[in-house]
Scaffold this active site. Structure first.
Site, PDB file in Angstrom:
ATOM      1  N   ASP A 200      -6.022 -33.495 -20.938  1.00  0.00           N
ATOM      2  CA  ASP A 200      -4.534 -33.874 -21.026  1.00  0.00           C
ATOM      3  C   ASP A 200      -3.787 -33.090 -22.310  1.00  0.00           C
ATOM      4  OD1 ASP A 200      -2.110 -34.717 -20.259  1.00  0.00           O
ATOM      5  OD2 ASP A 200      -2.268 -36.470 -21.502  1.00  0.00           O
ATOM      6  N   ASP A 217      -4.741 -39.406 -27.863  1.00  0.00           N
ATOM      7  CA  ASP A 217      -4.279 -39.404 -26.230  1.00  0.00           C
ATOM      8  C   ASP A 217      -5.574 -39.004 -25.419  1.00  0.00           C
ATOM      9  OD1 ASP A 217      -3.172 -40.332 -24.197  1.00  0.00           O
ATOM     10  OD2 ASP A 217      -1.479 -39.123 -24.173  1.00  0.00           O
TER      11      ASP A 217
HETATM   12  N1  LIG Z   1      -3.143 -42.924 -33.751  1.00  0.00           N
HETATM   13  C1  LIG Z   1      -1.920 -42.967 -33.845  1.00  0.00           C
HETATM   14  N2  LIG Z   1      -1.084 -42.983 -34.884  1.00  0.00           N
HETATM   15  C2  LIG Z   1       0.161 -42.608 -34.989  1.00  0.00           C
HETATM   16  N3  LIG Z   1       1.204 -42.716 -33.886  1.00  0.00           N
HETATM   17  C3  LIG Z   1       0.329 -42.554 -32.845  1.00  0.00           C
HETATM   18  C4  LIG Z   1      -1.033 -42.900 -32.568  1.00  0.00           C
HETATM   19  N4  LIG Z   1      -1.090 -42.713 -31.352  1.00  0.00           N
HETATM   20  C5  LIG Z   1      -0.174 -42.512 -30.617  1.00  0.00           C
HETATM   21  N5  LIG Z   1       0.954 -42.417 -31.525  1.00  0.00           N
HETATM   22  C6  LIG Z   1       2.356 -42.341 -31.170  1.00  0.00           C
HETATM   23  O1  LIG Z   1       2.689 -42.579 -29.891  1.00  0.00           O
HETATM   24  C7  LIG Z   1       3.036 -41.559 -29.137  1.00  0.00           C
HETATM   25  C8  LIG Z   1       2.240 -41.729 -27.622  1.00  0.00           C
HETATM   26  O2  LIG Z   1       0.809 -41.745 -28.093  1.00  0.00           O
HETATM   27  P1  LIG Z   1       0.036 -41.381 -26.595  1.00  0.00           P
HETATM   28  O3  LIG Z   1      -1.620 -41.763 -26.935  1.00  0.00           O
HETATM   29  O4  LIG Z   1       0.448 -39.679 -26.724  1.00  0.00           O
HETATM   30  O5  LIG Z   1       0.541 -41.881 -25.312  1.00  0.00           O
HETATM   31  P2  LIG Z   1       0.952 -41.761 -23.992  1.00  0.00           P
HETATM   32  O6  LIG Z   1      -0.151 -42.103 -23.117  1.00  0.00           O
HETATM   33  O7  LIG Z   1       2.112 -42.604 -23.774  1.00  0.00           O
HETATM   34  O8  LIG Z   1       1.419 -40.237 -23.775  1.00  0.00           O
HETATM   35  C9  LIG Z   1       2.498 -40.338 -30.023  1.00  0.00           C
HETATM   36  O9  LIG Z   1       3.357 -39.341 -29.444  1.00  0.00           O
HETATM   37  C10 LIG Z   1       2.761 -41.099 -31.126  1.00  0.00           C
HETATM   38  O10 LIG Z   1       4.008 -40.541 -31.642  1.00  0.00           O
HETATM   39 MG   LIG Z   2       0.485 -38.560 -25.117  1.00  0.00          MG
END
Ligand SMILES: Nc1ncnc2c1ncn2[C@@H]1O[C@H](COP(=O)(O)OP(=O)(O)O)[C@@H](O)[C@H]1O
Ligand SMILES: [Mg+2]
Length: 264
Positions: A200, A217
């Site tokens: 992804d 992610d």
């Molecule tokens: N380890 C992290 N530290 C800081 N922010 C995070 C972290 N993981 C996710 N985020 C925030 O949350 C958002 C969504 O996370 P993500 O893992 O991409 O989930 P999704 O499955 O909704 O795409 C990211 O774009 C970021 O802004």
């Molecule tokens: Mg994401």
């Protein structure tokens, strides 16, 4: 009411109070959030509340601060550990129709051979899978948020950013030719050292934090033995190439990169 129900009620009440305080604080921080003012009880089901409580009691988490992101399936919160360090708490909440289409990322991965295919299980499996993928990548020295704990549908990892503000994503910053090289290097290292394909990967799942690129992610990531791993790898490379072309930089043809990454 049985003793167990009573205990459960008390735990729930305590946690709901805590979470209401968080909501209250958010409300004060961001005045015009009318669409986001749903009370926490509506956001979390009982089992999620208990899981959060468990993580707090077991010392993994001291507090849950504001919401960082509300995606379709998961919410990400900024939290703090007992030592005061920041963590990201990713809570998988809903199984959407789109989410159900994620079975192919699980079925076929030899690490998840004996999984029962029920949708109530899916978010839990997905959270465990993301944790496991992050750990494998982290142990292979790939820059990812360090995974700290997983329990049921909740994943706790290092927070990438400052004071509850996540680091910018790749699509939010200026990129250079050297960033392209680094990402290709990371795709290669992920494949050959961690034996994973992200599946992804895009400019939305890469942080640029203090000049470093950090992949995140990882729920979709598959073992390279997964029958579709090559297709996922091609898609990842295409996404990255498309982004860098859009930014006016040069990229390597996907066929050449595939030969480089998949050595056999
Ligand atoms: N380890 C992290 N530290 C800081 N922010 C995070 C972290 N993981 C996710 N985020 C925030 O949350 C958002 C969504 O996370 P993500 O893992 O991409 O989930 P999704 O499955 O909704 O795409 C990211 O774009 C970021 O802004
Ligand atoms: Mg994401």
């Amino acid at each position: 009411m049985s003793e167990k129900d009573d205990l459960y009620g008390k735990e729930k009440e305590h946690l709901e109070r805590k979470l209401r305080m968080i909501d209250e604080r958010d409300r004060m921080l961001i005045k015009d959030r009318s669409s986001d003012l749903s009370v926490v009880e509506e956001v979390f089901d009982k089992s999620t509340l208990l899981t959060l409580h468990y993580l707090m009691n077991s010392g993994v988490l001291r507090s849950l601060n504001g919401v960082v992101s509300s995606g379709k399936e998961a919410r990400v919160y900024w939290g703090e550990r007992v030592d005061g360090s920041s963590v990201a708490v990713k809570i998988y909440l809903t199984v959407t129709a789109e989410f159900k289409r994620r079975w192919p990322y699980i079925i076929g991965d030899p690490r998840f051979e004996n999984i029962k295919r029920s949708s109530s299980n899916l978010i839990i499996i997905w959270a465990q899978k993301e944790y496991r993928n992050l750990l494998t990548a982290y142990e292979s020295r790939i820059p990812v948020p360090k995974p700290l704990a997983v329990r049921r549908n909740i994943l706790v990892m290092d927070f990438i950013g400052h004071y509850g503000k996540p680091a910018p994503l790749l699509n939010e910053v200026e990129v250079k030719q050297s960033d392209y090289k680094k990402i290709i290097f990371l795709i290669d290292k992920l494949y050959n050292s961690a034996n994973l394909v992200h599946a992804d990967l895009s400019e939305y799942n890469i942080f640029k934090h203090e000049k470093r690129l950090i992949l995140f992610d990882f729920g979709s990531a598959v073992d390279i033995r997964h029958p579709l791993s090559k297709e996922f790898l091609i898609r990842d490379i295409n996404n990255i190439n498309r982004f860098f072309i859009k930014r006016g930089l040069s990229v390597e043809p996907v066929e050449d990169l595939l030969k480089k990454v998949i050595k056999s």
